[in-house]
Design an enzyme around this catalytic site. Structure first.
Site, PDB file in Angstrom:
ATOM      1  CE  LYS A  81      21.287 119.829 -18.930  1.00 45.66           C
ATOM      2  NZ  LYS A  81      22.758 119.458 -19.447  1.00 45.66           N
TER       3      LYS A  81
ATOM      4  NE  ARG B 140      21.574 102.474   5.974  1.00 49.42           N
ATOM      5  CZ  ARG B 140      21.596 103.417   6.327  1.00 49.42           C
ATOM      6  NH1 ARG B 140      22.205 104.230   7.319  1.00 49.42           N
ATOM      7  NH2 ARG B 140      20.425 104.327   5.900  1.00 49.42           N
ATOM      8  CB  THR B 141      22.713 101.075  -0.424  1.00 51.52           C
ATOM      9  OG1 THR B 141      21.995 100.618   0.263  1.00 51.52           O
ATOM     10  CG2 THR B 141      22.937 100.226  -1.989  1.00 51.52           C
TER      11      THR B 141
ATOM     12  NE  ARG C  55      18.778 103.012  -3.262  1.00 46.76           N
ATOM     13  CZ  ARG C  55      19.075 102.829  -1.985  1.00 46.76           C
ATOM     14  NH1 ARG C  55      18.847 103.906  -0.893  1.00 46.76           N
ATOM     15  NH2 ARG C  55      19.399 101.443  -1.345  1.00 46.76           N
TER      16      ARG C  55
ATOM     17  CG  HIS D 235      18.032  96.957  -1.460  1.00 44.54           C
ATOM     18  ND1 HIS D 235      19.309  96.841  -2.097  1.00 44.54           N
ATOM     19  CD2 HIS D 235      18.084  97.953  -0.757  1.00 44.54           C
ATOM     20  CE1 HIS D 235      19.831  97.889  -1.574  1.00 44.54           C
ATOM     21  NE2 HIS D 235      19.316  98.445  -1.008  1.00 44.54           N
TER      22      HIS D 235
END
Lengths: 307, 153
Positions: free
Chosen positions: A85, A56-57, A106, A134
């Site tokens: 890496k 969703r985000t 995120r 959030h």
């Protein structure tokens, strides 16, 4: 909104929130009517950096940027990027700053977005930092609450994983700017973390904590349900002790007001029975849809600050 | 002549840190980044009797006058510390430690998921609260055992 970045809900004043929500309402109305929106940001590229899964985000930020006339670049999965890496987050965002006009981040670690914002000049939006915050979800939650029940003289129950639930932390903090009575319902082991309780206390918020939903359900205007997040638990045994603790079904809601609005940041597992979906209580899909106009408004304000 | 002065002689020039909690002197030196490698004299008296505190520690740092900003970080573990600046065996200035608004680079965040505990080029920073500290990154609050989180030296 005067900020260059959005990393935590505590940054947002009531005026900031109202400005975003008012702008979101304009976009929402335009999207609803099907009218074509002017391409406000035709040259703008938004960089999406998701170190944790998202549906969703991520998709709503992507849609929002495209609806504003811009485009997105996506770092893709961590497994396929230089992170694999061993590249630091600080280096990654400094490189990506050269590609995008804003960064949506995120990350599994708390404080990641705040740190990233110190390394770049383009706006950074925290799209979830571990069990931290959030804040863009909070803006769409507030938009949904405002539409359904109003943000003042509000009685809200927030249920489930209050310890690790970043949407809860941001929402609770933001609600201190409004006249909201907050009831937090969770097992003892998942109660709000000390830092959030501290902020609520400092703000003089009207807060009560419970272990049983029945204690408060009849008086609620909004019931905000969250998932017990298996991925945040240090061990499986602890998760199993509380999994399935709160399951909302038609029987549960017998005691609720007819005007109750049930919300959930999604994804759900079994916290809300599907039989609720078609009732007037259910507002969680509408809530998810609101992600687009609200994130359009947020991007509009952050990008216009940055111009 | 008090007990601690019998154990540690007067210094000519430098800084005397007095009224440190008993047993805290080595943490104090760590917080100040003093490990003896500077080559100047450092005297430590630990757990000496004190009328006011029961026991206390005293640290004397020669040939270095600590600034207010340098000593304020001591407020985290030694809030009652007194600081005497000494020149030619005479105390020329007395200071008390004051709680700074924030401290950087001296404590590790106790939240193992905090970004400052990842391999990132970032210095820890804590906002100082009335009764504790708060990580400026993950917002974790520390109230007890602050000395356990020292990350210096």
């Amino acid at each position: 909104m005067r900020q260059d970045h959005l990393v935590a809900a505590g940054q947002l004043s009531r005026a900031d929130v109202e400005r975003v929500l008012d702008r979101a309402a304009e976009f929402d109305a335009a999207l609803e009517s099907g009218e074509s929106l002017p391409a406000r940001y035709p040259e703008t590229v938004l960089a999406l950096c998701f170190y944790e899964p998202s549906t969703r985000t991520k998709m709503s930020f992507e849609t929002a940027m495209k609806r504003l006339g811009g485009d997105v670049v996506d770092m893709g999965s961590v497994d396929a990027s230089s992170v694999k890496k061993g590249e630091s987050l600080a280096d990654t965002v400094r490189v990506i700053e050269g590609y995008g006009d804003g960064i949506v981040l995120r990350h599994p670690r708390e404080g990641a977005a705040r740190m990233a914002s110190e390394f770049v000049d383009v706006p950074v939006v925290n799209a979830g930092d571990g069990a931290g915050q959030h804040p863009s979800q909070t803006l769409l939650d507030l938009y949904t609450i405002r539409e359904a029940a109003g943000l003042d003289d509000l009685t809200i129950g927030i249920v489930g994983d209050l310890k690790y639930g970043r949407t809860v932390h941001s929402l609770a903090t933001a609600l201190t700017e409004f006249d909201a009575h907050m009831h937090f319902v969770s097992p003892d082991s998942l109660r709000l973390p000390r830092s959030v309780r501290f902020d609520l206390h400092e703000a003089g918020a009207q807060v009560r904590e419970h272990t049983e939903l029945d204690d408060v359900l009849p008086e609620l205007d909004v019931l905000y349900v969250t998932r017990i997040q298996r991925e945040r638990f240090p061990d499986e045994d602890e998760y199993q002790k509380v999994a399935g603790e709160f399951q909302i079904d038609a029987d549960t809601l017998d005691a609720a007001s007819d005007d109750l609005t049930v919300m959930h940041p999604l994804p759900r597992v079994d916290e809300i029975a599907p039989e609720i979906d078609d009732t007037d209580y259910a507002n969680y899909f509408e809530q998810a849809h609101n992600g687009v106009p609200v994130r359009m408004a947020l991007l509009d304000l952050l990008l216009s600050n940055h111009e | 002549m008090s007990d601690h002065e019998l154990r540690v002689s007067k210094i000519r020039d430098g800084t005397v840190l007095d009224h440190l909690p008993g047993g805290s002197a080595l943490h104090v030196l760590a917080l100040l980044g003093i490990d003896g490698s500077e080559g100047t004299g450092v005297s430590v008296a630990m757990n000496v009797p004190s009328d006011r505190m029961g026991t206390k520690d005293v640290v004397k740092v020669e040939e270095r006058e600590l600034s207010q900003a340098e000593v304020d970080v001591l407020s985290l573990i030694a809030p009652r510390a007194t600081v005497n600046i000494v020149q030619e065996y005479a105390v020329i200035e007395k200071k008390r430690v004051e709680r700074p608004e924030s401290v950087a680079g001296v404590l590790a965040c106790p939240n193992s998921s905090c970004i400052t505990n990842a391999d990132e080029p970032v210095t820890t920073r804590f906002d100082v609260l009335d009764d504790g500290l708060r990580c400026s990154y993950c917002e974790e609050i520390i109230r007890e055992g602050i000395a356990d989180h020292l990350d210096v030296g």
